[in-house]
Enzyme design. Structure first.
Site, PDB file in Angstrom:
ATOM      1  N   LYS A  30      44.141  35.084  14.351  1.00 13.96           N
ATOM      2  CA  LYS A  30      43.848  35.317  15.764  1.00 13.96           C
ATOM      3  C   LYS A  30      42.587  34.575  16.171  1.00 13.96           C
ATOM      4  O   LYS A  30      42.579  33.846  17.173  1.00 13.96           O
ATOM      5  CB  LYS A  30      43.673  36.830  15.973  1.00 13.96           C
ATOM      6  CG  LYS A  30      44.017  37.330  17.347  1.00 13.96           C
ATOM      7  CD  LYS A  30      43.823  38.845  17.420  1.00 13.96           C
ATOM      8  CE  LYS A  30      45.053  39.615  16.977  1.00 13.96           C
ATOM      9  NZ  LYS A  30      44.769  41.063  16.825  1.00 13.96           N
ATOM     10  N   ARG A 100      38.980  43.397  18.052  1.00 15.49           N
ATOM     11  CA  ARG A 100      40.305  43.212  17.465  1.00 15.49           C
ATOM     12  C   ARG A 100      40.190  42.803  16.009  1.00 15.49           C
ATOM     13  O   ARG A 100      39.211  42.182  15.615  1.00 15.49           O
ATOM     14  CB  ARG A 100      41.067  42.108  18.235  1.00 15.49           C
ATOM     15  CG  ARG A 100      40.812  42.126  19.718  1.00 15.49           C
ATOM     16  CD  ARG A 100      41.307  40.877  20.437  1.00 15.49           C
ATOM     17  NE  ARG A 100      42.746  40.752  20.463  1.00 15.49           N
ATOM     18  CZ  ARG A 100      43.376  39.714  21.023  1.00 15.49           C
ATOM     19  NH1 ARG A 100      42.681  38.718  21.559  1.00 15.49           N
ATOM     20  NH2 ARG A 100      44.695  39.672  21.013  1.00 15.49           N
ATOM     21  N   GLY A 109      48.769  47.652   9.144  1.00 14.27           N
ATOM     22  CA  GLY A 109      47.793  48.512   8.504  1.00 14.27           C
ATOM     23  C   GLY A 109      46.364  48.210   8.903  1.00 14.27           C
ATOM     24  O   GLY A 109      45.474  49.018   8.691  1.00 14.27           O
ATOM     25  N   MET A 111      43.181  47.668  11.534  1.00 11.45           N
ATOM     26  CA  MET A 111      42.792  48.526  12.646  1.00 11.45           C
ATOM     27  C   MET A 111      43.392  48.054  13.968  1.00 11.45           C
ATOM     28  O   MET A 111      43.437  46.865  14.247  1.00 11.45           O
ATOM     29  CB  MET A 111      41.271  48.572  12.776  1.00 11.45           C
ATOM     30  CG  MET A 111      40.811  49.687  13.700  1.00 11.45           C
ATOM     31  SD  MET A 111      39.050  49.612  14.076  1.00 11.45           S
ATOM     32  CE  MET A 111      39.040  48.500  15.470  1.00 11.45           C
ATOM     33  N   ARG A 344      50.369  32.353  18.348  1.00 15.47           N
ATOM     34  CA  ARG A 344      50.711  32.166  16.938  1.00 15.47           C
ATOM     35  C   ARG A 344      52.119  31.595  16.856  1.00 15.47           C
ATOM     36  O   ARG A 344      52.853  31.592  17.852  1.00 15.47           O
ATOM     37  CB  ARG A 344      50.643  33.498  16.177  1.00 15.47           C
ATOM     38  CG  ARG A 344      51.599  34.530  16.728  1.00 15.47           C
ATOM     39  CD  ARG A 344      51.465  35.867  16.048  1.00 15.47           C
ATOM     40  NE  ARG A 344      52.116  36.887  16.858  1.00 15.47           N
ATOM     41  CZ  ARG A 344      51.924  38.183  16.712  1.00 15.47           C
ATOM     42  NH1 ARG A 344      51.078  38.629  15.814  1.00 15.47           N
ATOM     43  NH2 ARG A 344      52.560  39.043  17.474  1.00 15.47           N
ATOM     44  N   HIS A 460      80.233  44.267  -8.969  1.00 11.43           N
ATOM     45  CA  HIS A 460      81.428  43.435  -8.856  1.00 11.43           C
ATOM     46  C   HIS A 460      81.765  43.169  -7.389  1.00 11.43           C
ATOM     47  O   HIS A 460      81.983  42.034  -6.975  1.00 11.43           O
ATOM     48  CB  HIS A 460      82.584  44.150  -9.560  1.00 11.43           C
ATOM     49  CG  HIS A 460      83.887  43.407  -9.500  1.00 11.43           C
ATOM     50  ND1 HIS A 460      84.857  43.702  -8.577  1.00 11.43           N
ATOM     51  CD2 HIS A 460      84.351  42.371 -10.219  1.00 11.43           C
ATOM     52  CE1 HIS A 460      85.879  42.879  -8.750  1.00 11.43           C
ATOM     53  NE2 HIS A 460      85.600  42.056  -9.752  1.00 11.43           N
ATOM     54  N   SER A 770      76.676  23.453 -18.152  1.00  9.54           N
ATOM     55  CA  SER A 770      76.492  24.177 -16.908  1.00  9.54           C
ATOM     56  C   SER A 770      75.831  25.497 -17.269  1.00  9.54           C
ATOM     57  O   SER A 770      76.370  26.285 -18.048  1.00  9.54           O
ATOM     58  CB  SER A 770      77.842  24.412 -16.238  1.00  9.54           C
ATOM     59  OG  SER A 770      77.650  25.162 -15.071  1.00  9.54           O
ATOM     60  N   CYS A 837      75.536  27.227 -12.481  1.00 11.77           N
ATOM     61  CA  CYS A 837      76.632  27.804 -11.706  1.00 11.77           C
ATOM     62  C   CYS A 837      76.528  29.317 -11.538  1.00 11.77           C
ATOM     63  O   CYS A 837      77.474  29.963 -11.128  1.00 11.77           O
ATOM     64  CB  CYS A 837      77.982  27.435 -12.311  1.00 11.77           C
ATOM     65  SG  CYS A 837      78.232  28.165 -13.932  1.00 11.77           S
ATOM     66  N   TYR A 857      72.974  18.957 -10.695  1.00 11.64           N
ATOM     67  CA  TYR A 857      73.588  19.639  -9.550  1.00 11.64           C
ATOM     68  C   TYR A 857      73.408  21.148  -9.629  1.00 11.64           C
ATOM     69  O   TYR A 857      73.101  21.687 -10.683  1.00 11.64           O
ATOM     70  CB  TYR A 857      75.081  19.303  -9.448  1.00 11.64           C
ATOM     71  CG  TYR A 857      75.922  19.882 -10.547  1.00 11.64           C
ATOM     72  CD1 TYR A 857      76.472  21.166 -10.437  1.00 11.64           C
ATOM     73  CD2 TYR A 857      76.192  19.157 -11.706  1.00 11.64           C
ATOM     74  CE1 TYR A 857      77.240  21.708 -11.456  1.00 11.64           C
ATOM     75  CE2 TYR A 857      76.957  19.693 -12.729  1.00 11.64           C
ATOM     76  CZ  TYR A 857      77.477  20.968 -12.600  1.00 11.64           C
ATOM     77  OH  TYR A 857      78.234  21.517 -13.601  1.00 11.64           O
TER      78      TYR A 857
HETATM   79  P1  ADP Z   1      47.789  43.099  17.869  1.00 10.07           P
HETATM   80  O1  ADP Z   1      47.305  42.216  16.777  1.00 10.07           O
HETATM   81  O2  ADP Z   1      48.267  44.417  17.429  1.00 10.07           O
HETATM   82  O3  ADP Z   1      48.717  42.389  18.807  1.00 10.07           O
HETATM   83  P2  ADP Z   1      45.730  42.564  19.765  1.00 10.07           P
HETATM   84  O4  ADP Z   1      44.309  42.511  19.388  1.00 10.07           O
HETATM   85  O5  ADP Z   1      46.383  41.270  19.965  1.00 10.07           O
HETATM   86  O6  ADP Z   1      46.483  43.471  18.725  1.00 10.07           O
HETATM   87  O7  ADP Z   1      45.756  43.336  21.109  1.00 10.07           O
HETATM   88  C1  ADP Z   1      46.400  44.474  21.555  1.00 10.07           C
HETATM   89  C2  ADP Z   1      46.639  44.291  23.057  1.00 10.07           C
HETATM   90  O8  ADP Z   1      45.400  44.249  23.760  1.00 10.07           O
HETATM   91  C3  ADP Z   1      47.342  43.004  23.385  1.00 10.07           C
HETATM   92  O9  ADP Z   1      48.259  43.238  24.400  1.00 10.07           O
HETATM   93  C4  ADP Z   1      46.247  42.110  23.842  1.00 10.07           C
HETATM   94  O10 ADP Z   1      46.695  41.132  24.722  1.00 10.07           O
HETATM   95  C5  ADP Z   1      45.307  43.085  24.533  1.00 10.07           C
HETATM   96  N1  ADP Z   1      43.930  42.594  24.529  1.00 10.07           N
HETATM   97  C6  ADP Z   1      43.178  42.305  23.456  1.00 10.07           C
HETATM   98  N2  ADP Z   1      41.977  41.829  23.821  1.00 10.07           N
HETATM   99  C7  ADP Z   1      41.964  41.826  25.160  1.00 10.07           C
HETATM  100  C8  ADP Z   1      41.000  41.432  26.143  1.00 10.07           C
HETATM  101  N3  ADP Z   1      39.820  40.946  25.785  1.00 10.07           N
HETATM  102  N4  ADP Z   1      41.323  41.554  27.430  1.00 10.07           N
HETATM  103  C9  ADP Z   1      42.525  42.062  27.786  1.00 10.07           C
HETATM  104  N5  ADP Z   1      43.485  42.439  26.931  1.00 10.07           N
HETATM  105  C10 ADP Z   1      43.199  42.333  25.631  1.00 10.07           C
HETATM  106 MG    MG Z   2      48.415  40.697  19.591  1.00  4.27          MG
END
Ligand code: ADP
Ligand code: MG
Ligand code: MG
Length: 885
Positions: A30, A100, A109, A111, A344, A460, A770, A837, A857
């Site tokens: 990210k 984030r 898993g 946060m 991504r 089978h 084979s 095979c 092959y």
């Molecule tokens: P995930 O990895 O679970 O997608 P994200 O960090 O991408 O988590 O974000 C969760 C949601 O919050 C997403 O919809 C993202 O677009 C939104 N979001 C994250 N940061 C911001 C921000 N700075 N302003 C507005 N929306 C945000």
């Molecule tokens: Mg996201």
């Protein structure tokens, strides 16, 4: 783990942009892409990323933040304040951020994101002033207390929900949006006391305290059991930790000119080059995926705001030009201005993967090599099989093992005979059995799908079905099959012979009723990929096929010969099984020979059909392999019939069965051992092959059979049988006064470890090898393939084995035998042709191994031929690019 740098924070914004997309290891996916998008001028709210190395440090320091980290964060916050003209925690125009998480590889898993961070009793008023909207500010604040409490401090989310419901009903509000300012103020107070009660402290009024706690929470989420487990299972190693992204908030919930959405730059299910996604007007972040309101299709966006839609389209172009890949993005519109929050590489179906790769080549974005390596070879099977209409409803009864992909439905047949009988009447039937055995093959063949309640992915039923590309769900243990009353019951519901059930072989779902299916259409893009793959690959691809129909199908898919033609299935058809059984029950060689004489014309015509389908291509025919008892039957009524038909007593039938009984049939009287003890079987088969070859040649068909002797463990076995085969060929040639060349190669399967160990001796008598990797795996591990279900699932669960060695070649063990067998074999005969095979011949990872040890092959089931062609090309391309650097 060594920490390379003292710099722990990388800024992205107009002031400076310190990261790039190639820094995923350090900044997480990210963070790296936020920096990259900023650098190429896309509208990204500014912010900064704390490195994954800092996460590693945090863990090394026993969960303590590195000393100067927060200082560095603070100075980056100051840069951010200058760039945005806002101040963190200010009562005038506060800077609000999101926190984030994001590692180098995406994983569950970690946060969850905290939005609206930096709001306090004081800055709340600042936000209200700045946007001229107090209700909005209050709503943002209550969301923060909830999210921060839940995500960072572990306060149970339900406790917030409960308060929310209580206050909504108090104010007569049904929807979240109906709560007014006083209501929201009450809610905030209620949230604060929930927070206080659970954490023993006040909700932090210092924004830096909020920030520090969140950063720590992100770091420690790296080691939640769920994340650790995910990394183990997916063998993700060598990562340092998760990065933390701190980013200026933009608000999609500022009114009717604001919104938020997610989009793919191309359609992820069809690959069509059209922007694809959803958006919600007047909503924040997660609302789109949360399903509270139904989002609108992006197609409708131009009706709402054409200018924004145009901006998005322009963004798509910029992103694809830059990344040269289909992207999956998150965006938000704040009062008419578009912002990008994430990009991504987009996940896609097999169909889409093929279309996008070819389109991107045509558009001049990528090379053909890149196009080829981008497509997960296994996903090609999705293009070849019918699928259920994705829009159709599914009444799922239970989920079994997705043993063989495809989608089909039919009425229930409870025995092979019933399946044959009913399908002859034109009914579509599913064969439903506890498990299947070679006796059921005729019924399996005519059924549209196979459902078993026991047995695993290599049972089978599963192996045979995959070979035919027939849909199969195996091991659906919740289903009770009552063969006698011809019903199945599952989940308290009962279905009879005339009820329709649908099977999804890709998901393992067993569904009540008929789910409509769609037929695949092979696209131009698919043909292009296959053509390119053929240019790059060195391995030849053959198929495992026993009938002209399968052979032809495989040829259509590009097979360059048959690598394994099993002869045993041929004996189960029609009245032949009776002759086969008569042969087995025979007491004298003479009796045996007379039954074999009856079988000969059938075998000959089978081979003629196959040679015709494979005109000009090699056909490797394996002599009879399974233990003879497999052709007899345990069913008393059939035994009686047989006894009567052959004019012998039922006791005799039973006695013979007893004689044939073996404790470990897979290690018993089978393979070449049969030919050594009953040479007349070998003679009949070789005669049929030779006669068929001559007859084909006389009719202008270029037949090129190869005779393969199974289960050889020593050179002497092969030497002995080889001379018998050669002699038989000569006799037939003489008898038919054939003058031309036949060139029937004689070789062997390498499927016993001893054969691999003594491959140099064996190669003296073999023109080809084979590798029968099914048996070789079985014998190398000492696992009985038929009993493996009792322990293999536990082995996989405990990660004693990382994958089923019958599906993907065990490179470090069985692979050694392959490599040794190849090298030793070629040292004795340098022109020795070598292939594989087993089931592994269609598995991409195993194919790569075969390429690397220089086999000639691979041979796989017809439906996997395209997969193998692509995988072979990918293996070749990978090797090429390695040798460049
Ligand atoms: P995930 O990895 O679970 O997608 P994200 O960090 O991408 O988590 O974000 C969760 C949601 O919050 C997403 O919809 C993202 O677009 C939104 N979001 C994250 N940061 C911001 C921000 N700075 N302003 C507005 N929306 C945000
Ligand atoms: Mg996201
Ligand atoms: Mg074998």
């Amino acid at each position: 783990m060594t920490i390379k740098s003292l710099k722990r924070v990388y800024y992205f914004g107009k002031t400076m942009s310190e990261g790039s997309k190639d820094m995923k290891e350090l900044l997480g996916g990210k963070g790296a892409n936020l920096a990259e998008m900023t650098a190429i001028g896309l509208p990204v709210p500014p912010g900064f990323t704390i490195t994954t190395e800092s996460c590693a440090e945090y863990n090394q320091l026993d969960r303590n933040l590195p000393k100067r980290l927060m200082q560095e964060v603070r100075s980056n916050m100051e840069i951010l304040e200058r760039e945005t003209g806002k101040v963190f925690g200010s009562e005038d125009n506060p800077l609000i951020v999101s926190v984030r998480s994001g590692a180098a590889a995406s994983m569950p898993g970690m946060m969850d994101t905290v939005l609206n961070l930096g709001l306090t009793d004081q800055s709340l008023e600042g936000l209200a002033k700045a946007f001229g909207n107090r209700r909005f500010a209050l709503d943002a604040y209550r969301r923060l207390i909830n999210m921060f409490g839940d995500v960072v401090m572990g306060v149970p989310h339900e406790q917030f929900e409960k308060e929310f419901d209580r206050i909504k009903s108090q104010y007569g509000a049904k929807l979240d949006t109906e709560l007014d300012e006083t209501g929201l103020e009450k809610l905030i107070d209620a949230y604060k006391s929930v927070y206080q009660k659970n954490t023993g402290e006040e909700f932090p009024q210092n924004p830096y305290q909020q920030l520090e706690k969140s950063v720590e929470a992100v770091f420690s989420s790296w080691n939640t059991p769920r994340a650790v487990r995910y990394r183990e299972i997916n063998e993700i190693t060598g990562l340092m930790g998760t990065a933390v992204n701190i980013q200026t908030m933009v608000f999609g919930n500022m009114g009717e000119d604001s919104g938020t959405g997610v989009a793919f730059t191309r359609n992820p299910s069809t690959g069509v080059n059209k922007f694809y996604g959803e958006f919600l007007i007047n909503a924040q972040g997660e609302d789109v995926v949360a399903g509270i309101r139904t989002p609108k299709n992006l197609d409708e966006m131009s009706v709402w705001r054409n200018d924004i839609y145009d901006q998005l389209l322009e963004t798509k172009r910029i992103l694809e030009d830059h990344y040269r890949e289909m992207q999956d993005i998150e965006f938000t519109i704040e009062r008419g201005t578009l912002y990008l929050l994430q990009t991504r590489t987009g996940k896609r179906t097999g169909v889409a993967a093929v279309k996008i790769a070819v389109d991107m080549f045509v558009e001049g974005r990528i090379t053909r090599r890149e196009a080829l390596v981008r497509i997960p070879a296994n996903d090609l099977t999705q293009l070849l099989l019918p699928t259920f209409d994705p829009k159709a409803k599914r009444d799922v009864l239970t989920v079994g093992l997705p043993a063989s992909p495809g989608a089909t439905f039919g009425m229930l047949a409870f025995s092979a005979d019933e399946a044959v009988e009913r399908s002859e009447k034109g009914e579509s039937v599913l064969l439903v059995r506890k498990d299947t055995s070679p006796e059921d093959v005729s019924g399996m063949h005519v059924a549209v799908g196979i459902l078993t309640s026991t047995g695993g992915m290599t049972s089978h039923a599963a192996v045979v079905a995959r070979g035919w590309g027939k849909c199969c769900v195996a091991g659906a243990g919740e289903i009770d099959i009552d063969e006698k009353n011809r019903t199945i019951s599952v989940q308290g519901r009962t279905f009879g012979a005339n009820d329709i059930i649908s099977l999804d072989g890709t998901s393992g779902e067993v569904i009540a009723g008929a789910v409509p299916t769609q037929d695949p259409e092979l696209s131009e893009e698919f043909s292009a990929i296959m053509e390119w793959a053929d240019e790059f690959r060195r391995l030849k691809v053959r198929t495992n096929a026993d009938t002209p129909k399968d052979a032809k199908k495989a040829r259509d898919f590009g097979a360059e010969g048959i690598g394994l033609c099993r002869t045993e299935h041929m004996f189960f058809e029609d009245e032949r099984i009776t002759d086969m059984r008569r042969m087995i029950l025979a007491e004298t060689e003479q009796e045996r020979r007379s039954s074999l004489d009856n079988l000969l014309p059938h075998q000959r015509s089978d081979f003629i059909g196959i040679f015709k389908a494979m005109d000009g291509l090699p056909v490797t025919i394996r002599l009879l392999d399974p233990p003879l008892h497999e052709f007899l039957t345990q069913e008393e009524s059939v035994q009686e019939e047989l006894a009567e038909h052959l004019g012998i007593t039922i006791e005799k039938v039973k006695l013979r069965l007893e004689q044939l009984h073996e404790s470990n049939p897979m290690l018993g009287h089978r393979g070449c051992r049969l030919s050594i003890t009953y040479p007349e079987i070998l003679e009949m088969q070789v005669r049929a092959i030779t006669e068929a070859a001559i007859e084909s040649k006389n009719n202008g068909v270029d037949a090129s059979p190869e005779i393969m002797i199974p289960l050889v463990g020593s050179a002497r076995e092969l030497a002995y049988l080889r001379s018998k085969v050669e002699k038989t060929i000569e006799i037939v040639k003489d008898k038919m006064s054939y003058q031309g060349t036949l060139d029937i190669a004689i070789g062997t399967m390498i499927e016993i470890p001893r054969a691999a160990l003594t491959a140099d001796e064996i190669a003296k008598h073999a023109e080809f090898f084979s590798f029968g990797t099914n048996d070789l795996t079985q014998m190398t591990f000492g696992f009985s393939r038929d009993d493996i279900n009792t322990f293999l699932p536990e082995y996989i669960k405990q990660e004693i084995l990382l994958c089923d060695p019958f599906q993907s070649l065990d490179v470090s063990g069985v692979g050694q035998l392959l490599e040794m067998g190849t090298n030793k074999g070629r040292s004795a005969r340098n022109k020795l042709k070598i292939g594989i095979c087993g089931e592994h011949g269609g598995d991409p990872a195993s194919i790569e191994f075969c390429h690397n040890i220089d086999l000639d092959y691979v041979s796989c089931s017809p439906f996997r031929v395209p997969v193998a062609r692509l995988a072979a090309a990918q293996a070749a391309i990978k090797k090429l690019s390695f040798s460049y650097d």
